[in-house]
Design a protein around this motif. Sequence first.
Motif, mmCIF file in Angstrom:
data_model
loop_
_atom_site.group_PDB
_atom_site.id
_atom_site.type_symbol
_atom_site.label_atom_id
_atom_site.label_comp_id
_atom_site.label_asym_id
_atom_site.label_seq_id
_atom_site.Cartn_x
_atom_site.Cartn_y
_atom_site.Cartn_z
ATOM 1 N N ASN A 151 -4.653 -4.044 -8.424
ATOM 2 C CA ASN A 151 -4.555 -3.817 -6.985
ATOM 3 C C ASN A 151 -3.134 -3.436 -6.558
ATOM 4 O O ASN A 151 -2.943 -2.847 -5.501
ATOM 5 N N GLY B 227 -2.747 0.229 -7.012
ATOM 6 C CA GLY B 227 -3.537 0.899 -6.000
ATOM 7 C C GLY B 227 -2.800 1.064 -4.689
ATOM 8 O O GLY B 227 -3.170 1.911 -3.864
ATOM 9 N N SER B 228 -1.752 0.280 -4.469
ATOM 10 C CA SER B 228 -0.974 0.373 -3.239
ATOM 11 C C SER B 228 0.056 1.500 -3.303
ATOM 12 O O SER B 228 0.675 1.817 -2.288
ATOM 13 N N SER C 188 -0.169 4.986 -3.706
ATOM 14 C CA SER C 188 -1.140 6.083 -3.751
ATOM 15 C C SER C 188 -0.610 7.313 -4.474
ATOM 16 O O SER C 188 -1.380 8.077 -5.070
ATOM 17 N N ASP C 189 0.708 7.524 -4.427
ATOM 18 C CA ASP C 189 1.268 8.703 -5.081
ATOM 19 C C ASP C 189 1.352 8.542 -6.593
ATOM 20 O O ASP C 189 1.603 9.526 -7.304
ATOM 21 N N THR D 151 -1.130 6.541 -8.402
ATOM 22 C CA THR D 151 -2.427 6.207 -8.997
ATOM 23 C C THR D 151 -3.042 7.380 -9.754
ATOM 24 O O THR D 151 -3.657 7.204 -10.803
#
Length: 343
Positions: A284, A287-288, A290-291, A293
């Motif tokens: 998780n 996942g924070s 976003s650039d 992932t």
Amino acid sequence: MSWWSANSDENSLGEQYDESDIRIRPNPKANKPRTKTRPDHADAVTGMVTGVDRGRYTVLINEIAVTCSRARELSKNAIVIGDFVNVVGDVTGEPGSLGRIVRVDPRTTILRRSADDTDAVERVIVANADQLLIVIAAANPEPRVRLVDRYLVAAFDAGIKPLIVITKCDTHDPSEFLANFAGLDVPIFRSGTDEVPLEALQQALAGHTTVAVGHSGVGKSTLVNVLVPSAQRATGHVNEVTGRGRHTSSSSICFKLETPFGNGWIIDTPGVRSFGLGHVNPDNILGSFSDLTGIAERCPRGCSHLAEAPDCAINEAQEAGELGESGATRLDSLHRLLATFKD
């Protein structure tokens, strides 16, 4: 000789052992027979839990604070501040009245912590909050990067937007400390002893349910009192010898926030000196970012994404200059947050 005799008269025996004279012992407790069929409580009303104190819950129902207990069937379910619950019974809020919580609505978010990083047993702090206000002091007590990192990890894991307020900026320049979070897209507010950025905070908190967390003595309750003058939260001081703050808030409580930009809710929590992450899923955290992932999809299975991880696609992208000017800073932040699980 048998007790039964051929000369016995069956009719006389029937009269002798007539069941009409049997006495049935009454139920001493006079309780109803048990049944698996539970009432549907169609007349229940919905409210939000704003306070919890020794088995009693304060539930706000139509702007009325109602004291409630919880139904027996909910004894194994934690009810926390922020929960939306269904209540039956006396919901007038009059002195001496008592409602009963019979259902807890599904939660949208859950902010949790564990006793330590090896303890998978979680403690729910609040429910249904969508923002986490991390309050730290520029000095006295000294800010701790690792503690803020843990708050950020908990927020990212819960899907809650983090914000940072650094207090006592008039006594110490926090720029060097705040540089640790330059790679994160987290709003930061600077506050002084007598100069609180009230309007900026009101704009950020309006329309949201925000939970305030922080080390004891950083000025969290003082900040809540500025935002909600009627809160009257007790405030303390920092011990000059140990550098630790004194616990002044013994329990969490929710206040309605009224601003020119709209209303919201703010939840003040007791100060903590540790924040266990034994319940958090490290996936998780990535996942924070976003650039990052999308790049991580090229990583080998089971990649830890740490600085020393072999064949990590994110690290290789940084070395190749694919992450841009802020890439190194954001990657360093990711490495530091992931490393909290190895401290």
